[in-house]
Design a protein around this motif. Structure first.
Motif, PDB file in Angstrom:
ATOM      1  N   PRO A 127      94.388  78.706  24.278  1.00  0.00           N
ATOM      2  CA  PRO A 127      94.823  77.727  23.223  1.00  0.00           C
ATOM      3  C   PRO A 127      96.075  78.015  22.472  1.00  0.00           C
ATOM      4  O   PRO A 127      95.971  78.340  21.266  1.00  0.00           O
ATOM      5  N   ALA A 130      96.800  76.085  19.355  1.00  0.00           N
ATOM      6  CA  ALA A 130      96.029  76.409  18.171  1.00  0.00           C
ATOM      7  C   ALA A 130      96.006  77.847  17.435  1.00  0.00           C
ATOM      8  O   ALA A 130      96.106  78.126  16.035  1.00  0.00           O
ATOM      9  N   LEU A 163      98.628  68.551  15.874  1.00  0.00           N
ATOM     10  CA  LEU A 163      97.461  67.787  16.357  1.00  0.00           C
ATOM     11  C   LEU A 163      97.653  66.454  16.760  1.00  0.00           C
ATOM     12  O   LEU A 163      97.309  65.997  17.678  1.00  0.00           O
ATOM     13  N   SER A 176      89.823  72.994  20.114  1.00  0.00           N
ATOM     14  CA  SER A 176      90.216  74.229  19.239  1.00  0.00           C
ATOM     15  C   SER A 176      91.499  74.237  18.150  1.00  0.00           C
ATOM     16  O   SER A 176      91.618  74.713  17.206  1.00  0.00           O
ATOM     17  N   LEU A 177      92.143  73.121  18.631  1.00  0.00           N
ATOM     18  CA  LEU A 177      93.343  72.674  17.573  1.00  0.00           C
ATOM     19  C   LEU A 177      92.756  71.985  16.550  1.00  0.00           C
ATOM     20  O   LEU A 177      93.302  72.182  15.332  1.00  0.00           O
ATOM     21  N   ALA A 180      91.658  74.908  14.203  1.00  0.00           N
ATOM     22  CA  ALA A 180      92.749  75.769  13.574  1.00  0.00           C
ATOM     23  C   ALA A 180      93.522  74.576  12.667  1.00  0.00           C
ATOM     24  O   ALA A 180      93.973  75.345  11.899  1.00  0.00           O
ATOM     25  N   SER A 181      93.514  73.304  12.655  1.00  0.00           N
ATOM     26  CA  SER A 181      94.109  72.748  11.685  1.00  0.00           C
ATOM     27  C   SER A 181      93.450  72.262  10.461  1.00  0.00           C
ATOM     28  O   SER A 181      94.464  72.063   9.467  1.00  0.00           O
TER      29      SER A 181
END
Length: 212
Positions: A127, A130, A163, A176-177, A180-181
């Motif tokens: 990823p 991310a 995203l 996963s993004l 992470a966002s």
């Protein structure tokens, strides 16, 4: 819902609870603004540590060994260098972070036009988007302790644009993004609110003596 998303939501809930307590006890706008900034930075730092442990753990499983270690160091070391630079030299680091974030978002746009290539790239490298969000968001959060408003906009951009581009381009899995966002976005909003509070407090502090 995967574990990173749950952790991100948990971090945001903790952040909201802490800020609710701070806002109820602290009435001075300047102190509220400072508390909001420090709390946002602390939550971002904690999330970065937890996220780094997860990412490093996955890297040590696949590909594992020396390669996994090198892949982890490839993003951790630059992130820490940027964070230290943001603390000691914010004026010089701010344009560098803006340039890196802009290049990263431009790469996301470019990859969105070729979902097959992106999917293959992510399958081979994990990823990356991310991880890049996390690696840029932590130095931006440190920068926010010095240049709050600019860092706030930078964090909001990192939390939203990659995203959004990925979803619109249908260019890969977003679990996963999303994880992470979420925290960078919340931290960025907190910084922008903090900057607004600080300006309002400064203005009111200037007006009241004149009125008296």
């Amino acid at each position: 819902m995967n574990v990173p998303v749950i952790l991100a939501l948990g971090a945001i809930i903790v952040f909201a609870v802490v800020m609710g307590v701070v806002m109820s006890r602290e009435k001075d706008p300047q102190r509220r603004a400072a508390a909001l900034t420090r709390t946002g930075a602390a939550v971002m730092a904690a999330f970065t540590v937890i996220g780094g442990i997860f990412i490093g753990g996955f890297a040590m499983q696949d590909p594992g060994g020396t390669t996994g270690t090198l892949l982890t160091l490839a993003w951790v070391v630059p992130m820490l260098i940027l964070a230290v630079s943001a603390w000691f030299w914010p004026a010089a680091t701010a344009p560098l972070l803006l340039a890196l974030a802009s290049a990263f978002i431009a790469a996301c746009v470019w990859l969105a036009f070729d979902p097959a290539a992106l999917s293959s790239f992510l399958n081979d490298n994990g990823p990356v988007i991310a991880v890049s969000v996390l690696a840029l968001a932590f130095p931006a959060a440190i920068l926010g302790l010095k240049v709050t408003a600019l860092a706030g906009w930078l964090l909001v951009g990192l939390g939203v644009l990659p995203l959004l581009i990925t979803i619109i381009g249908r260019s890969g899995a977003v679990g996963s993004l999303i994880a992470a966002s979420l925290v960078p976005l919340a931290c960025g909003i907190a910084y922008l609110l903090s900057a607004r509070m600080a300006r309002a407090g400064s203005t009111s502090g200037t007006i009241h003596p004149a009125a008296a």
